[in-house]
Design a protein around this motif. Structure first.
Motif, PDB file in Angstrom:
ATOM      1  N   GLY A  76      22.171  -2.001 -16.881  1.00 19.43           N
ATOM      2  CA  GLY A  76      22.374  -3.349 -17.402  1.00 19.43           C
ATOM      3  C   GLY A  76      21.723  -4.389 -16.508  1.00 19.43           C
ATOM      4  O   GLY A  76      21.191  -4.089 -15.443  1.00 19.43           O
ATOM      5  N   ALA A  77      21.750  -5.611 -16.995  1.00 16.02           N
ATOM      6  CA  ALA A  77      21.112  -6.726 -16.290  1.00 16.02           C
ATOM      7  C   ALA A  77      22.137  -7.461 -15.442  1.00 16.02           C
ATOM      8  O   ALA A  77      23.007  -8.142 -15.962  1.00 16.02           O
ATOM      9  CB  ALA A  77      20.461  -7.674 -17.278  1.00 16.02           C
ATOM     10  N   SER A  78      22.022  -7.306 -14.151  1.00 13.51           N
ATOM     11  CA  SER A  78      22.897  -8.012 -13.225  1.00 13.51           C
ATOM     12  C   SER A  78      22.217  -9.301 -12.780  1.00 13.51           C
ATOM     13  O   SER A  78      21.083  -9.580 -13.153  1.00 13.51           O
ATOM     14  CB  SER A  78      23.171  -7.133 -12.001  1.00 13.51           C
ATOM     15  N   GLY A  79      22.895 -10.048 -11.955  1.00 17.84           N
ATOM     16  CA  GLY A  79      22.298 -11.256 -11.398  1.00 17.84           C
ATOM     17  C   GLY A  79      21.057 -10.953 -10.584  1.00 17.84           C
ATOM     18  O   GLY A  79      20.143 -11.770 -10.497  1.00 17.84           O
ATOM     19  N   TYR A  80      21.003  -9.747 -10.009  1.00 20.10           N
ATOM     20  CA  TYR A  80      19.835  -9.374  -9.214  1.00 20.10           C
ATOM     21  C   TYR A  80      18.607  -9.184 -10.097  1.00 20.10           C
ATOM     22  O   TYR A  80      17.485  -9.435  -9.680  1.00 20.10           O
ATOM     23  CB  TYR A  80      20.117  -8.122  -8.388  1.00 20.10           C
ATOM     24  N   ALA A  81      18.788  -8.728 -11.327  1.00 14.35           N
ATOM     25  CA  ALA A  81      17.664  -8.594 -12.249  1.00 14.35           C
ATOM     26  C   ALA A  81      17.140  -9.980 -12.636  1.00 14.35           C
ATOM     27  O   ALA A  81      15.932 -10.203 -12.724  1.00 14.35           O
ATOM     28  CB  ALA A  81      18.085  -7.818 -13.491  1.00 14.35           C
ATOM     29  N   TRP A  82      18.050 -10.913 -12.839  1.00 16.05           N
ATOM     30  CA  TRP A  82      17.646 -12.276 -13.200  1.00 16.05           C
ATOM     31  C   TRP A  82      17.027 -13.030 -12.027  1.00 16.05           C
ATOM     32  O   TRP A  82      16.151 -13.864 -12.217  1.00 16.05           O
ATOM     33  CB  TRP A  82      18.852 -13.060 -13.724  1.00 16.05           C
ATOM     34  N   SER A  83      17.464 -12.747 -10.809  1.00 15.26           N
ATOM     35  CA  SER A  83      16.971 -13.505  -9.653  1.00 15.26           C
ATOM     36  C   SER A  83      15.474 -13.331  -9.460  1.00 15.26           C
ATOM     37  O   SER A  83      14.779 -14.283  -9.089  1.00 15.26           O
ATOM     38  CB  SER A  83      17.725 -13.118  -8.381  1.00 15.26           C
ATOM     39  N   SER A  84      14.954 -12.143  -9.724  1.00 15.68           N
ATOM     40  CA  SER A  84      13.509 -11.925  -9.601  1.00 15.68           C
ATOM     41  C   SER A  84      12.753 -12.819 -10.570  1.00 15.68           C
ATOM     42  O   SER A  84      11.713 -13.385 -10.232  1.00 15.68           O
ATOM     43  CB  SER A  84      13.168 -10.460  -9.880  1.00 15.68           C
ATOM     44  N   LEU A  85      13.272 -12.946 -11.774  1.00 16.51           N
ATOM     45  CA  LEU A  85      12.628 -13.785 -12.788  1.00 16.51           C
ATOM     46  C   LEU A  85      12.695 -15.260 -12.389  1.00 16.51           C
ATOM     47  O   LEU A  85      11.714 -15.989 -12.502  1.00 16.51           O
ATOM     48  CB  LEU A  85      13.292 -13.573 -14.144  1.00 16.51           C
ATOM     49  N   LEU A  86      13.835 -15.675 -11.882  1.00 14.89           N
ATOM     50  CA  LEU A  86      14.010 -17.083 -11.535  1.00 14.89           C
ATOM     51  C   LEU A  86      13.200 -17.493 -10.307  1.00 14.89           C
ATOM     52  O   LEU A  86      12.919 -18.672 -10.115  1.00 14.89           O
ATOM     53  CB  LEU A  86      15.492 -17.382 -11.328  1.00 14.89           C
ATOM     54  N   LEU A  87      12.805 -16.519  -9.487  1.00 16.47           N
ATOM     55  CA  LEU A  87      12.011 -16.832  -8.300  1.00 16.47           C
ATOM     56  C   LEU A  87      10.520 -16.985  -8.601  1.00 16.47           C
ATOM     57  O   LEU A  87       9.774 -17.492  -7.766  1.00 16.47           O
ATOM     58  CB  LEU A  87      12.205 -15.748  -7.236  1.00 16.47           C
TER      59      LEU A  87
END
Length: 152
Positions: free
Chosen positions: A122-133
């Motif tokens: 699943g998509a955790s905050g760590y998966a999203w953090s790469s995108l947001l950076l």
């Protein structure tokens, strides 16, 4: 736009964005992947000697996670706990405690590429953090371009 600027934007923004999108896509799809039973073969956080940084003291560390599992009679070794960026030291220690050495674990693996596996699907905050950076990388690319172009 000069070609050098285009190349720097590609290197500092587009490439990290592409990897972040791939990671996020895999994170979402992994929730539906088949499960195999695996065994933890390595689970530790290795902390290296502290580094003195001015008035602050910080440590370098590395989380070492490895598990073995079988799919269709073939043995595989995995290392991915979750998709996305690396967690901090405290979270890494919690992950190691959650997945102790020699314990049995549920391994999610890609149905067509069983070597691609993950322990926490699943998509955790760590998966999203790469995108947001990714925008930050674009900004770094622009700053590098401005510095280089002024020096020439």
């Amino acid at each position: 736009m000069p070609i050098a600027e285009v190349i720097l934007i590609a290197v500092f923004a587009i490439v990290p964005l592409a990897f972040a999108l791939l990671s996020l896509s895999r994170a979402y799809r992994s929730a539906g992947w088949p499960t195999a039973t695996g065994t933890m073969t390595r689970s530790r956080v290795q902390v290296f000697s502290p580094l003195t940084n001015g008035s602050k003291v910080s440590s370098r560390w590395m989380m070492e996670i490895e598990y073995r599992y079988q799919v269709g009679g073939k043995a595989y070794t995995g290392w991915r706990v979750h998709f996305g960026s690396a967690p901090g030291l405290a979270f890494s220690r919690r992950l190691v405690a959650r997945f102790p050495l020699h314990s049995s674990v549920a391994v999610r693996h890609h149905p067509d590429q069983p070597a691609l596996s993950v322990l926490l699907p699943g998509a955790s905050g760590y998966a999203w953090s790469s995108l947001l950076l990714s925008p930050a990388f674009a900004l770094v690319g622009e700053i590098v371009y401005q510095i280089v172009s002024r020096a020439v």
